[in-house]
Each structure stands twice: as structure tokens, then as C-alpha cells.
Design a protein around this motif. Structure first.
Motif: not given
Length: 267
Positions: A256, A259-260, A263-264
Motif C-alpha cells: 500500500h 499515506t494509506k 491513515q490506517e
């Protein structure tokens, strides 16, 4: 931005008389439903105007002059940088320019304005608690990726892969190509053999890379450590590390975008 340093410096500041300290926290987050249509521009304009009107009505000419000098400088910064705004903007300023700090940040803020004897540090202290220096370790069988973050921004990344010929970890250079034992051309037999080898050796493999991760955490002053990966690999890696792990997120996110992943982890 070194938040610890800024907080220490700002905590020393006190201005008496008409030369007050201006503090601004501005929410510019485009993903915030309340900020649609560039609403932050209206909030910014109204916030500055309200202070100016109050000082005009109070008939404090020297304080009004000081505020107008600060206002001019802050407006110049906002207009020069608005195309590059992230989620928030923080400003501390005085008319004599003894205090000037302005930065774009990757965290949502509550829009607030202050004109007082000292900088208002409440939101910065909260951000320091929520987004400390962190090491996020992504693990997927024979690969490990490290994302270092501070204040919800990526500070750096590194990747390691297990050399199946030597049973030792090596730092990866260049884009990820996938493990040769599990690549697109692998046969079912090769994959079965790798899975069997992984089951037999995962404890030993992760025991070898754990000291590298512990050393990285110490050298870079990680305040929080997160491991992200499928249950077996993430839990085993946690067991092998000496540094305490704050949270294990059982989710495969090695491929991934960084940045994802942030966020997680941080929501």
C-alpha cells in the motif's frame, strides 16, 4: 518541524503591553466536509477582521497598529502558500518580529485565533501526543518495510528482504519486485515449498532482523512502534523485538502507499 523544540521556545515567550502574541490554528483540510468550497478562506478573513474591529472599538491605537503589522505579514504568508496547504496551518507572530513561526502541517486543526500575552499552545501539545515520532514496521513473510513518521508526515522509508540462499536479511534498493520464491512465475510446488520453509523458519528469520529494528528505534528516538501485517508474521516479529511494540495491526499493507498506511495507523 521539531515540535518539542518549538514548544520549549514558545513556552518562554511573554509579551506585556500592546505588543501581543498572535496565534492562529487554521483548518485547511480539503477532505473535511465543513471546509468545502474553500471555507477556510472565509474563516481566515473573518478571524482577522474580528480582532481588528475589536481593537478599533477599544481605541487602543498602538495595539491596533501592532496587530495590523502582524495581520499584513500573516496574510502575505497565507496568500503565498495557499496552493500548497495540507490539512492545517499554524502561525505564531509578533509585530516586532521577535516571534515568527508559520508552517503547513498534515493534521486537521480546529480553527482558532488568539491575541494575548503568550502563545496559545494547546493544540500543538495535543498534536505532539497524537502524532509522536513513530516507527511503522510492515511485515509480510520474507519482507519487512519501515516507515518513519512524525506529526503524520513521512520522514523516511527502508525495506529489507530475506535472501533465501543465505537466510539473512539485506536492505533493498530500488522499487519492490516481489520475492523471487513467490513471484508471478513461481509454480505451485515452489510456493508450497516456500510456505513450508516459512513455517519452519519464521522464528529464526525474525530473530535475525529484530536487532536491526531495535537499533533503528533507539537511534531515531521512536516514541511509538507499530507492526502491521498478517497475524502470524506480525505477532512473531513482536515477540522477537526487545523494544516494546505499542500496537499490532493485523492487516497486510506492504504494497500500500505510505499515506494509506499512516491513515490506517493514526486514523
Amino acid at each position: 518541524m521539531d515540535l518539542n523544540k518549538e514548544l520549549k521556545e514558545m513556552a518562554k515567550i511573554r509579551k506585556d503591553g500592546p505588543n501581543k502574541v498572535f496565534t492562529m490554528y487554521l483548518n485547511t483540510d480539503p477532505s473535511d466536509p465543513d471546509q468545502q468550497g474553500g471555507k477556510w478562506k472565509i474563516n481566515f478573513k473573518n478571524g482577522m477582521r474580528n480582532f481588528e474591529q475589536y481593537l478599533e472599538e477599544d481605541d487602543n491605537k498602538e495595539e491596533l497598529k501592532n496587530f495590523q503589522l502582524v495581520k499584513k505579514k500573516v496574510e502575505k504568508f497565507v496568500h503565498a502558500n495557499e496552493l500548497e496547504f495540507l490539512k492545517g496551518v499554524v502561525v505564531f507572530a509578533t509585530a516586532d518580529e521577535e516571534v515568527w513561526f508559520a508552517d503547513r502541517i498534515q493534521m486537521r486543526l480546529k480553527t482558532e485565533f488568539f491575541w494575548q500575552e503568550t502563545p496559545e499552545l494547546g493544540q500543538l501539545k495535543k498534536l505532539q501526543e497524537l502524532f509522536p515520532k513513530s516507527g511503522i514496521i510492515l511485515v509480510q513473510q520474507s519482507e519487512v518495510k519501515i516507515i518513519e513518521s512524525y506529526l503524520n508526515e513521512i520522514q523516511g522509508t527502508d525495506s529489507y528482504e530475506l535472501d533465501l540462499n543465505t537466510d539473512d536479511w539485506r536492505q533493498k534498493l530500488g522499487p519492490r519486485k516481489g520475492n523471487t520464491a513467490m513471484g508471478p512465475g513461481s509454480t505451485n510446488l515452489q510456493k508450497d515449498n516456500f510456505e513450508a520453509r516459512y513455517e519452519a523458519n519464521q522464528q529464526r528469520w525474525y530473530k535475525k532482523i529484530a536487532p536491526k529494528l531495535d537499533r533503528r528505534a533507539k537511534e531515531n528516538n521512536w516514541e511509538k512502534i507499530y507492526i502491521v501485517g498478517e497475524a502470524d508474521s506480525s505477532n512473531e516479529l513482536k515477540k522477537q523485538m526487545n523494544k516494546p511494540v505499542d500496537e499490532v495491526i493485523q492487516k497486510n499493507m506492504l504494497d500500500h502507499e505510505e499515506t494509506k498506511v499512516l491513515q490506517e495507523v493514526f486514523g
